[in-house]
Write a protein that holds these residues in place. Structure first.
Motif, PDB file in Angstrom:
ATOM      1  N   ASN A  18       0.861  -1.188   0.000  1.00  0.00           N
ATOM      2  CA  ASN A  18       0.000   0.000   0.000  1.00  0.00           C
ATOM      3  C   ASN A  18       0.897   1.238   0.000  1.00  0.00           C
ATOM      4  N   THR A  19       0.275   2.410   0.053  1.00  0.00           N
ATOM      5  CA  THR A  19       1.060   3.644  -0.119  1.00  0.00           C
ATOM      6  C   THR A  19       2.084   3.834   0.997  1.00  0.00           C
ATOM      7  N   SER A  20       1.906   3.151   2.136  1.00  0.00           N
ATOM      8  CA  SER A  20       2.886   3.270   3.230  1.00  0.00           C
ATOM      9  C   SER A  20       4.127   2.417   2.998  1.00  0.00           C
ATOM     10  N   SER A  21       4.020   1.398   2.159  1.00  0.00           N
ATOM     11  CA  SER A  21       5.135   0.462   1.979  1.00  0.00           C
ATOM     12  C   SER A  21       6.385   1.188   1.490  1.00  0.00           C
ATOM     13  N   ILE A  22       7.529   0.791   2.029  1.00  0.00           N
ATOM     14  CA  ILE A  22       8.786   1.381   1.557  1.00  0.00           C
ATOM     15  C   ILE A  22       8.956   1.073   0.068  1.00  0.00           C
ATOM     16  N   ALA A  23       8.592  -0.156  -0.331  1.00  0.00           N
ATOM     17  CA  ALA A  23       8.729  -0.541  -1.744  1.00  0.00           C
ATOM     18  C   ALA A  23       7.891   0.356  -2.661  1.00  0.00           C
ATOM     19  N   TRP A  24       6.771   0.825  -2.151  1.00  0.00           N
ATOM     20  CA  TRP A  24       5.907   1.725  -2.943  1.00  0.00           C
ATOM     21  C   TRP A  24       6.668   2.991  -3.302  1.00  0.00           C
ATOM     22  N   LYS A  25       7.327   3.562  -2.272  1.00  0.00           N
ATOM     23  CA  LYS A  25       8.079   4.815  -2.481  1.00  0.00           C
ATOM     24  C   LYS A  25       9.256   4.566  -3.425  1.00  0.00           C
ATOM     25  N   VAL A  26       9.894   3.414  -3.278  1.00  0.00           N
ATOM     26  CA  VAL A  26      11.034   3.102  -4.150  1.00  0.00           C
ATOM     27  C   VAL A  26      10.549   2.987  -5.594  1.00  0.00           C
ATOM     28  N   ALA A  27       9.408   2.328  -5.793  1.00  0.00           N
ATOM     29  CA  ALA A  27       8.882   2.169  -7.154  1.00  0.00           C
ATOM     30  C   ALA A  27       8.543   3.533  -7.756  1.00  0.00           C
ATOM     31  N   GLU A  28       7.891   4.385  -6.973  1.00  0.00           N
ATOM     32  CA  GLU A  28       7.539   5.722  -7.491  1.00  0.00           C
ATOM     33  C   GLU A  28       8.793   6.478  -7.924  1.00  0.00           C
ATOM     34  N   LYS A  29       9.812   6.431  -7.058  1.00  0.00           N
ATOM     35  CA  LYS A  29      11.048   7.187  -7.387  1.00  0.00           C
ATOM     36  C   LYS A  29      11.775   6.549  -8.562  1.00  0.00           C
ATOM     37  N   ALA A  30      11.848   5.241  -8.586  1.00  0.00           N
ATOM     38  CA  ALA A  30      12.556   4.579  -9.694  1.00  0.00           C
ATOM     39  C   ALA A  30      11.897   4.957 -11.014  1.00  0.00           C
ATOM     40  N   HIS A  31      10.568   5.017 -11.001  1.00  0.00           N
ATOM     41  CA  HIS A  31       9.841   5.433 -12.210  1.00  0.00           C
ATOM     42  C   HIS A  31      10.203   6.884 -12.553  1.00  0.00           C
ATOM     43  N   GLU A  32      10.200   7.756 -11.534  1.00  0.00           N
ATOM     44  CA  GLU A  32      10.532   9.171 -11.790  1.00  0.00           C
ATOM     45  C   GLU A  32      11.943   9.327 -12.366  1.00  0.00           C
ATOM     46  N   TYR A  33      12.836   8.441 -11.947  1.00  0.00           N
ATOM     47  CA  TYR A  33      14.218   8.530 -12.435  1.00  0.00           C
ATOM     48  C   TYR A  33      14.427   7.752 -13.738  1.00  0.00           C
ATOM     49  N   GLY A  34      13.333   7.274 -14.321  1.00  0.00           N
ATOM     50  CA  GLY A  34      13.422   6.760 -15.688  1.00  0.00           C
ATOM     51  C   GLY A  34      13.470   5.258 -15.834  1.00  0.00           C
ATOM     52  N   ALA A  35      13.300   4.507 -14.738  1.00  0.00           N
ATOM     53  CA  ALA A  35      13.400   3.039 -14.846  1.00  0.00           C
ATOM     54  C   ALA A  35      12.084   2.427 -15.330  1.00  0.00           C
ATOM     55  N   GLU A  36      12.213   1.258 -15.910  1.00  0.00           N
ATOM     56  CA  GLU A  36      11.046   0.438 -16.273  1.00  0.00           C
ATOM     57  C   GLU A  36      10.919  -0.651 -15.211  1.00  0.00           C
ATOM     58  N   LEU A  37       9.682  -0.886 -14.727  1.00  0.00           N
ATOM     59  CA  LEU A  37       9.535  -1.751 -13.561  1.00  0.00           C
ATOM     60  C   LEU A  37       8.584  -2.923 -13.779  1.00  0.00           C
ATOM     61  N   VAL A  38       8.858  -3.987 -13.031  1.00  0.00           N
ATOM     62  CA  VAL A  38       7.876  -5.036 -12.774  1.00  0.00           C
ATOM     63  C   VAL A  38       7.661  -5.053 -11.268  1.00  0.00           C
ATOM     64  N   LEU A  39       6.387  -5.058 -10.864  1.00  0.00           N
ATOM     65  CA  LEU A  39       6.059  -5.084  -9.431  1.00  0.00           C
ATOM     66  C   LEU A  39       5.591  -6.480  -9.064  1.00  0.00           C
ATOM     67  N   LYS A  57       0.228   4.074 -11.932  1.00  0.00           N
ATOM     68  CA  LYS A  57       1.013   5.298 -11.785  1.00  0.00           C
ATOM     69  C   LYS A  57       2.404   5.172 -12.408  1.00  0.00           C
ATOM     70  N   THR A  58       2.991   3.993 -12.279  1.00  0.00           N
ATOM     71  CA  THR A  58       4.377   3.819 -12.753  1.00  0.00           C
ATOM     72  C   THR A  58       4.424   3.099 -14.109  1.00  0.00           C
ATOM     73  N   ARG A  59       3.254   2.866 -14.673  1.00  0.00           N
ATOM     74  CA  ARG A  59       3.147   2.171 -15.971  1.00  0.00           C
ATOM     75  C   ARG A  59       3.930   0.852 -15.946  1.00  0.00           C
ATOM     76  N   SER A  60       3.644   0.073 -14.899  1.00  0.00           N
ATOM     77  CA  SER A  60       4.368  -1.191 -14.691  1.00  0.00           C
ATOM     78  C   SER A  60       3.422  -2.371 -14.788  1.00  0.00           C
ATOM     79  N   GLU A  61       4.004  -3.518 -14.974  1.00  0.00           N
ATOM     80  CA  GLU A  61       3.240  -4.774 -14.923  1.00  0.00           C
ATOM     81  C   GLU A  61       3.316  -5.331 -13.505  1.00  0.00           C
ATOM     82  N   VAL A  62       2.251  -6.037 -13.114  1.00  0.00           N
ATOM     83  CA  VAL A  62       2.244  -6.713 -11.808  1.00  0.00           C
ATOM     84  C   VAL A  62       2.302  -8.216 -12.043  1.00  0.00           C
ATOM     85  N   ILE A  63       3.224  -8.878 -11.382  1.00  0.00           N
ATOM     86  CA  ILE A  63       3.308 -10.340 -11.482  1.00  0.00           C
ATOM     87  C   ILE A  63       3.328 -10.919 -10.075  1.00  0.00           C
ATOM     88  N   ALA A  64       2.375 -11.810  -9.801  1.00  0.00           N
ATOM     89  CA  ALA A  64       2.278 -12.407  -8.465  1.00  0.00           C
ATOM     90  C   ALA A  64       3.381 -13.443  -8.262  1.00  0.00           C
TER      91      ALA A  64
END
Ligand code: NAI
Length: 282
Positions: A18-39, A57-64
């Motif tokens: 959720n928005t409190s997760s540290i990983a959430w903040k890392v994903a948001e910043k990684a996206h802002e700095y130009g990375a492509e992500l899988v969550l 928000k980060t235009r990423s794919e989610v894989i369980a």
């Protein structure tokens, strides 16, 4: 976009709930700095959490993937390689869970099946992720793997319970695998020992408010927030930190080096030892 520090880099982020997760903040910043992500997260967390908002928000794919299951991790890496059209450059392991903590069991009376689960989810999972990536050759040269840890790996925090053993093992896996992956593919593996942070996992630990406020009052720079942690992870994923590996790096405002601070002496340590005398008498 803030800068192109991670431009062209591809990363897998484990543990955004959720928005409190540290990983959430890392994903948001990684996206802002130009990375492509899988969550990625456990199937139940994907059903119950908010990860799809983050994906949008980060235009990423989610894989369980349940990180205790090697076949699910293999599947995740296979699908990620298709999405990225190649290998990953960075991985964030931001995963932790202790059934002993959840059930409120005392450290002196652990359930050992739960302890195995704690270690599997919170520490051995990093080995499983690294082992799958190593065998599939799924991380590019000079890639960076970061796992989030806590200072209870080195020092006793009376209510941190069996998560202390999990964090000690997690940091040890970073050192051991960091050697092998560094030699084979120049992939670096580090842990970041973060300040107490208000999240679902953090606040689940008994006495969390005391952990949080004590370390804030002790640290000359105060606690590091999840946003601060995300900034540091971005630096660790970038090419500016290429020769850092097999380290546990304290990202805690100076807390890990302190003994006592003015703030604690003047304002916080209010009993001035009186309660200790009373305690002895009883
Ligand atoms: P969080 O609760 O947002 O993240 C923990 C994540 O682990 C969740 O997304 C959860 O779904 C995931 N997870 C649990 N079991 C899983 C499984 N079997 N497979 C896949 N994922 C699973 O909490 P937070 O605080 O962001 O935790 C992230 C990491 O940071 C953890 O390793 C935690 O120990 C560490 N950390 C947290 C601190 C804090 O005070 N919050 C301080 C220092 C380190």
């Amino acid at each position: 976009m803030k800068s192109d520090l991670l431009h062209g880099k591809k990363g897998i982020i484990f543990g955004a709930l959720n928005t409190s997760s540290i990983a959430w903040k890392v994903a948001e910043k990684a996206h802002e700095y130009g990375a492509e992500l899988v969550l990625s997260n456990a199937p139940i967390a994907i059903r119950k959490g908010d990860i799809h908002q983050l994906a949008e928000k980060t235009r990423s794919e989610v894989i369980a993937a349940d990180v205790t299951k090697v076949d699910e991790i293999e599947d995740l890496f296979r699908k990620s390689q298709e999405i990225f059209s190649g290998k990953a450059d960075f991985i964030l392991h931001s995963v932790g869970m202790s059934p002993n903590v959840r059930k409120g069991l005392h450290y002196t009376d652990l359930d050992y099946n739960y302890l195995s689960k704690t270690l599997d989810v919170s520490a051995i999972s990093l080995h499983k992720i690294l082992s799958v990536a190593y065998k599939m050759d799924a991380i590019n040269e000079w890639g960076s793997v970061v796992a989030l840890s806590y200072i209870a790996a080195q020092r006793t925090f009376s209510t941190y319970n069996d998560m202390a053993q999990a964090k000690a093992m997690l940091e040890s896996i970073c050192r051991s695998f960091g050697y092998h992956y560094g030699k084979k593919r120049k992939v670096r593996v580090n842990s970041v020992s973060q300040s107490p942070t208000i999240t679902s996992a953090g606040t689940g630990v008994k006495g969390f408010n005391s952990f949080y406020n004590f370390s804030h009052c002790m640290s000359p720079l105060g606690n590091s927030s999840s946003e601060d942690c995300a900034d540091f992870c971005i630096a660790m994923f970038s090419d500016l930190t290429r020769k850092i590996t097999m380290q546990n790096i304290f990202h805690d405002g100076g807390y890990s080096t302190m003994g006592i601070s003015d703030k604690l002496i003047d304002d916080c340590f209010v009993c001035q030892g009186d309660c200790h005398e009373n305690h002895d008498e009883h």
